[in-house]
Motif scaffolding. Structure first.
Motif, PDB file in Angstrom:
ATOM      1  N   PRO A 195       0.846  -1.196   0.000  1.00  0.00           N
ATOM      2  CA  PRO A 195       0.000   0.000   0.000  1.00  0.00           C
ATOM      3  C   PRO A 195       0.885   1.251   0.000  1.00  0.00           C
ATOM      4  CG  PRO A 195       0.070  -0.960   2.196  1.00  0.00           C
ATOM      5  CD  PRO A 195       0.772  -1.932   1.283  1.00  0.00           C
ATOM      6  N   PRO A 196       0.494   2.287  -0.735  1.00  0.00           N
ATOM      7  CA  PRO A 196       1.366   3.474  -0.893  1.00  0.00           C
ATOM      8  C   PRO A 196       1.244   4.427   0.308  1.00  0.00           C
ATOM      9  CG  PRO A 196      -0.610   3.764  -2.190  1.00  0.00           C
ATOM     10  CD  PRO A 196      -0.728   2.403  -1.561  1.00  0.00           C
ATOM     11  N   ILE A 197       1.622   3.949   1.479  1.00  0.00           N
ATOM     12  CA  ILE A 197       1.413   4.736   2.702  1.00  0.00           C
ATOM     13  C   ILE A 197       2.228   6.033   2.660  1.00  0.00           C
ATOM     14  CG2 ILE A 197       1.694   4.775   5.214  1.00  0.00           C
ATOM     15  CD1 ILE A 197       1.096   1.790   5.248  1.00  0.00           C
ATOM     16  N   ASP A 198       3.523   5.918   2.358  1.00  0.00           N
ATOM     17  CA  ASP A 198       4.366   7.126   2.351  1.00  0.00           C
ATOM     18  C   ASP A 198       3.902   8.126   1.296  1.00  0.00           C
ATOM     19  OD1 ASP A 198       6.051   6.511   4.479  1.00  0.00           O
ATOM     20  OD2 ASP A 198       7.407   5.338   3.216  1.00  0.00           O
ATOM     21  N   LEU A 199       3.472   7.614   0.154  1.00  0.00           N
ATOM     22  CA  LEU A 199       2.982   8.495  -0.913  1.00  0.00           C
ATOM     23  C   LEU A 199       1.772   9.287  -0.425  1.00  0.00           C
ATOM     24  CD1 LEU A 199       3.178   9.343  -3.915  1.00  0.00           C
ATOM     25  CD2 LEU A 199       1.616   7.444  -4.444  1.00  0.00           C
ATOM     26  N   MET A 200       0.856   8.610   0.237  1.00  0.00           N
ATOM     27  CA  MET A 200      -0.352   9.276   0.736  1.00  0.00           C
ATOM     28  C   MET A 200      -0.013  10.274   1.856  1.00  0.00           C
ATOM     29  SD  MET A 200      -2.679   7.988  -1.167  1.00  0.00           S
ATOM     30  CE  MET A 200      -4.361   7.701  -0.665  1.00  0.00           C
ATOM     31  N   ILE A 201       0.919   9.883   2.730  1.00  0.00           N
ATOM     32  CA  ILE A 201       1.349  10.808   3.792  1.00  0.00           C
ATOM     33  C   ILE A 201       1.962  12.057   3.170  1.00  0.00           C
ATOM     34  CG2 ILE A 201       3.037  11.162   5.644  1.00  0.00           C
ATOM     35  CD1 ILE A 201       2.599   8.246   6.473  1.00  0.00           C
ATOM     36  N   GLY A 202       2.802  11.829   2.146  1.00  0.00           N
ATOM     37  CA  GLY A 202       3.465  12.947   1.479  1.00  0.00           C
ATOM     38  C   GLY A 202       2.496  13.911   0.821  1.00  0.00           C
ATOM     39  N   HIS A 203       1.314  13.422   0.431  1.00  0.00           N
ATOM     40  CA  HIS A 203       0.293  14.279  -0.186  1.00  0.00           C
ATOM     41  C   HIS A 203      -0.639  14.909   0.854  1.00  0.00           C
ATOM     42  CE1 HIS A 203       1.609  12.627  -4.022  1.00  0.00           C
ATOM     43  NE2 HIS A 203       0.830  13.503  -4.642  1.00  0.00           N
ATOM     44  N   GLY A 204      -0.278  14.757   2.134  1.00  0.00           N
ATOM     45  CA  GLY A 204      -1.019  15.466   3.178  1.00  0.00           C
ATOM     46  C   GLY A 204      -2.363  14.858   3.538  1.00  0.00           C
ATOM     47  N   ILE A 205      -2.507  13.554   3.346  1.00  0.00           N
ATOM     48  CA  ILE A 205      -3.807  12.933   3.586  1.00  0.00           C
ATOM     49  C   ILE A 205      -4.149  12.825   5.074  1.00  0.00           C
ATOM     50  CG2 ILE A 205      -2.952  10.556   3.601  1.00  0.00           C
ATOM     51  CD1 ILE A 205      -5.449   9.655   2.254  1.00  0.00           C
ATOM     52  N   VAL A 206      -3.119  12.712   5.948  1.00  0.00           N
ATOM     53  CA  VAL A 206      -3.382  12.443   7.367  1.00  0.00           C
ATOM     54  C   VAL A 206      -4.204  13.552   8.032  1.00  0.00           C
ATOM     55  CG1 VAL A 206      -2.324  12.068   9.647  1.00  0.00           C
ATOM     56  CG2 VAL A 206      -1.427  10.864   7.631  1.00  0.00           C
ATOM     57  N   PRO A 207      -3.793  14.820   7.934  1.00  0.00           N
ATOM     58  CA  PRO A 207      -4.624  15.850   8.588  1.00  0.00           C
ATOM     59  C   PRO A 207      -6.043  15.945   8.019  1.00  0.00           C
ATOM     60  CG  PRO A 207      -2.842  16.847   7.305  1.00  0.00           C
ATOM     61  CD  PRO A 207      -2.562  15.391   7.366  1.00  0.00           C
ATOM     62  N   ILE A 208      -6.199  15.632   6.727  1.00  0.00           N
ATOM     63  CA  ILE A 208      -7.553  15.654   6.149  1.00  0.00           C
ATOM     64  C   ILE A 208      -8.395  14.543   6.785  1.00  0.00           C
ATOM     65  CG2 ILE A 208      -8.907  15.523   4.016  1.00  0.00           C
ATOM     66  CD1 ILE A 208      -6.372  16.309   2.470  1.00  0.00           C
ATOM     67  N   CYS A 209      -7.811  13.355   6.903  1.00  0.00           N
ATOM     68  CA  CYS A 209      -8.534  12.241   7.528  1.00  0.00           C
ATOM     69  C   CYS A 209      -8.946  12.585   8.956  1.00  0.00           C
ATOM     70  CB  CYS A 209      -7.667  10.984   7.541  1.00  0.00           C
ATOM     71  SG  CYS A 209      -7.424  10.206   5.934  1.00  0.00           S
ATOM     72  N   ILE A 210      -8.045  13.235   9.684  1.00  0.00           N
ATOM     73  CA  ILE A 210      -8.355  13.564  11.074  1.00  0.00           C
ATOM     74  C   ILE A 210      -9.462  14.620  11.136  1.00  0.00           C
ATOM     75  CG2 ILE A 210      -7.391  14.638  13.158  1.00  0.00           C
ATOM     76  CD1 ILE A 210      -4.776  13.059  12.447  1.00  0.00           C
ATOM     77  N   ARG A 211      -9.494  15.486  10.153  1.00  0.00           N
ATOM     78  CA  ARG A 211     -10.601  16.463  10.087  1.00  0.00           C
ATOM     79  C   ARG A 211     -11.930  15.731   9.849  1.00  0.00           C
ATOM     80  NH1 ARG A 211      -9.119  19.408   5.827  1.00  0.00           N
ATOM     81  NH2 ARG A 211     -10.863  18.991   4.412  1.00  0.00           N
ATOM     82  N   PHE A 212     -11.870  14.728   8.985  1.00  0.00           N
ATOM     83  CA  PHE A 212     -13.085  13.954   8.701  1.00  0.00           C
ATOM     84  C   PHE A 212     -13.533  13.144   9.920  1.00  0.00           C
ATOM     85  CE2 PHE A 212     -12.247  13.663   3.811  1.00  0.00           C
ATOM     86  CZ  PHE A 212     -12.601  15.003   3.693  1.00  0.00           C
ATOM     87  N   LEU A 213     -12.561  12.685  10.728  1.00  0.00           N
ATOM     88  CA  LEU A 213     -12.912  11.932  11.948  1.00  0.00           C
ATOM     89  C   LEU A 213     -13.862  12.726  12.836  1.00  0.00           C
ATOM     90  CD1 LEU A 213      -9.693  10.274  13.483  1.00  0.00           C
ATOM     91  CD2 LEU A 213     -11.545   9.148  12.253  1.00  0.00           C
ATOM     92  N   GLN A 214     -13.745  14.040  12.789  1.00  0.00           N
ATOM     93  CA  GLN A 214     -14.518  14.908  13.685  1.00  0.00           C
ATOM     94  C   GLN A 214     -15.863  15.327  13.093  1.00  0.00           C
ATOM     95  OE1 GLN A 214     -11.636  17.975  15.423  1.00  0.00           O
ATOM     96  NE2 GLN A 214     -10.330  16.934  13.927  1.00  0.00           N
ATOM     97  N   ASN A 215     -16.156  14.841  11.879  1.00  0.00           N
ATOM     98  CA  ASN A 215     -17.400  15.227  11.200  1.00  0.00           C
ATOM     99  C   ASN A 215     -18.535  14.310  11.670  1.00  0.00           C
ATOM    100  OD1 ASN A 215     -19.483  15.876   9.476  1.00  0.00           O
ATOM    101  ND2 ASN A 215     -18.187  15.967   7.636  1.00  0.00           N
ATOM    102  N   THR A 216     -19.088  14.623  12.830  1.00  0.00           N
ATOM    103  CA  THR A 216     -20.092  13.746  13.445  1.00  0.00           C
ATOM    104  C   THR A 216     -21.399  13.693  12.650  1.00  0.00           C
ATOM    105  OG1 THR A 216     -20.762  15.595  14.857  1.00  0.00           O
ATOM    106  CG2 THR A 216     -19.182  14.025  15.773  1.00  0.00           C
TER     107      THR A 216
END
Length: 522
Positions: A103-124
């Motif tokens: 899985p392209p984990i580093d590629l996705m991290i490099g494209h800034g996906i982590v903070p977006i995912c965490i923002r979505f986590l809070q979308n109740t």
């Protein structure tokens, strides 16, 4: 050599210097060595790659062919103001991270996906979006320590802990899975998860109606919260889990049982206070009962837990004996898996390092017959532990118990044969046991008979060979036994038995003088 010098040499290993405390210290060292072996059926991190596990409306969506988007297109969609595009981008990212291979984990991290995912986590207001984001982060956290650290540093942990209270059971389970991966990364990550009150969050989730897949993930998370040392997890927090873990030992599910046992094995691999807390949770009889399971993935951690408990006080060891531990250990010494035989022998050696009543319980359980079989034909690592069990008995046992080793259980021949081992530590264990036997024989007036038995078994030849051993301590112990019990006191014989005194410059790697033709005259 004077008698005083001989006594000094002999005193370096005689039984009165190998006390129970020394044995207990050694037992913790063995625990560390055993802990290094790879656990069976136990992963510290797990990726979620199976769409078929889903019972949410997403299952229908996942049945569609995967969206063929580039990473740039995925990130652009996730950053869109349009909720449908956000969801499409998030799900595409998750599917990419759920690939079975590479899985392209580093590629996705490099494209800034982590903070977006965490923002979505809070979308109740959008549970499905939260779920996809949690799943993606779970798989990122299943990677390397650097990848897991990226999830931690973007403050994902408190959001995952908050999701434990979600009304969506799928979302709560995915949060448990993510937290399990983070806690499984090491002591520092584990403590961050604990500091965010994860234990308070997961305990209410364990109910009779909890789905099995969810329960399995919760117990696996609990085992990761108990795992790792340097430092150990904060015990006041871990202690809260013990009654629940003890109760989980009554489960009928193999995975739940295995992870609950591993959790208890981590807690007991520590000081006596932590062992006592496990004893107080009534876990010991349940752990002992699990030793009779026909399932190695349960036997191994249950046995490790029991073995750790008997490294504690004599009273703690008595709890294992009272629960019927010894007959089960006797059966495990006959197991077809060599690592289980090794750990069973290690556990027995912990018990024989205890008091004479405990040694008597080992004798009455018929365990020394099994130990003899291990010494004769077991895997070398199991033989080494069996040798420790014998030597500890010669250290702590009564004269009658020690004599039984030789006369009733016929331990001496396979025990002496281990003097041929390649491992110096094992040789020293056997030498210590032999020295203890000779010291007892001397008190009972049976030195000559023991000398004859050891010589007829080839033990004297082995001891003489060990005088050429490269390990100084092995050499000295071999010389001391021969010098004290087999020598006729003749100065020339002593010179031949102590070649290092003839040519001290070559120390202990020197080529030793050969015995005269026909052997030594004793």
């Amino acid at each position: 050599m004077s008698k005083a010098d001989a006594n000094t040499r002999q005193g370096s290993y005689k039984s009165n210097t190998i006390n129970t405390q020394d044995s207990r210290m050694r037992r913790h060292e063995v625990t560390i060595e055993l802990r290094k072996s790879k656990k069976e059926d136990q992963m510290f991190k797990r990726r979620n790659i199976n769409d078929e596990d889903l019972t949410s409306p997403l299952k229908e969506l996942n049945g569609q062919s995967p969206v063929q988007l580039s990473v740039d297109e995925i990130v652009a969609a996730m950053n869109s103001e349009d909720q449908d595009r956000q969801f499409m981008g998030m799900q595409s990212a998750r599917k990419m991270l759920s690939r079975e291979r590479n899985p392209p984990i580093d590629l996705m991290i490099g494209h800034g996906i982590v903070p977006i995912c965490i923002r979505f986590l809070q979308n109740t207001s959008n549970t499905m979006l939260q779920f996809e984001a949690a799943w993606a982060l779970t798989n990122i956290a299943s990677g390397t320590s650097d990848q897991t650290r990226c999830v931690i540093e973007h403050n994902a942990v408190p959001h995952f802990v908050a999701l434990l209270q979600s009304n969506s059971i799928n979302l709560a389970e995915q949060a448990v899975w993510a937290l399990g991966n983070i806690a499984g990364d090491g002591a520092a990550a584990r403590d961050i998860v604990i500091q965010h009150n994860v234990i308070e969050g997961i305990l209410p989730l364990i109910k009779n109606e909890t789905p099995l897949s969810f329960l399995r993930n919760i117990v696996w998370l609990m085992s990761n919260l108990c795992r790792n040392k340097n430092p150990s997890p904060p015990f006041e927090q871990v202690k809260i889990l013990l009654p629940v873990l003890s109760q989980l030992l009554l489960s009928q599910d193999i995975q739940v049982l295995a992870d609950a046992c591993w959790a208890l094995s981590y807690v007991t691999d520590d000081d006596n206070n932590k062992i006592q807390a496990v004893v107080d949770s009534d876990a010991v009889p349940r752990l002992v009962k699990l030793l009779q399971m026909d399932e190695p993935s349960i036997i191994v951690p249950a046995l490790r837990s029991v073995g750790n408990i008997v490294t504690g006080t004599d009273v703690q060891t008595d709890v294992v004996i009272a629960a019927g531990g010894l007959p089960r250990l006797g059966l495990l010494l006959q197991h077809n898996k060599s690592n289980i035989v090794k750990e069973a022998a290690w556990t027995v050696s912990n018990i024989t390092a205890g008091n004479q009543k405990q040694i008597q319980a080992v004798i009455q359980a018929g365990i020394f017959q099994q130990l003899r079989n291990v010494l004769e034909k077991g895997d070398f690592k199991a033989q080494k532990e069996a040798a420790w069990a014998v030597t500890n008995t010669t250290t702590s046992g009564t004269p009658e118990q020690i004599v039984d080793l030789i006369e009733k259980f016929k331990i001496l021949k396979p025990f002496v044969d281990l003097l041929d081992a390649k491992d110096p530590r094992t040789i020293k264990v056997v030498q210590t046991g032999l020295a203890n036997l000779f010291a007892l024989a001397e008190k009972l007036g049976g030195t000559e008979n023991l000398c004859l038995m050891v010589e007829e078994m080839g033990g004297l030849d082995k001891l003489e060979t060990l005088q050429q051993h490269e390990n100084e301590e092995v050499y000295k112990k071999a010389f001391a036994i021969i010098d004290t019990y087999f020598s006729n006191g003749d100065d020339e014989a002593e010179q031949e038995l102590a070649p290092q005194e003839v040519n001290g410059a070559l120390e202990f790697n020197a080529t030793q003088p050969k015995a005269p033709e026909g052997g030594y005259l004793f």
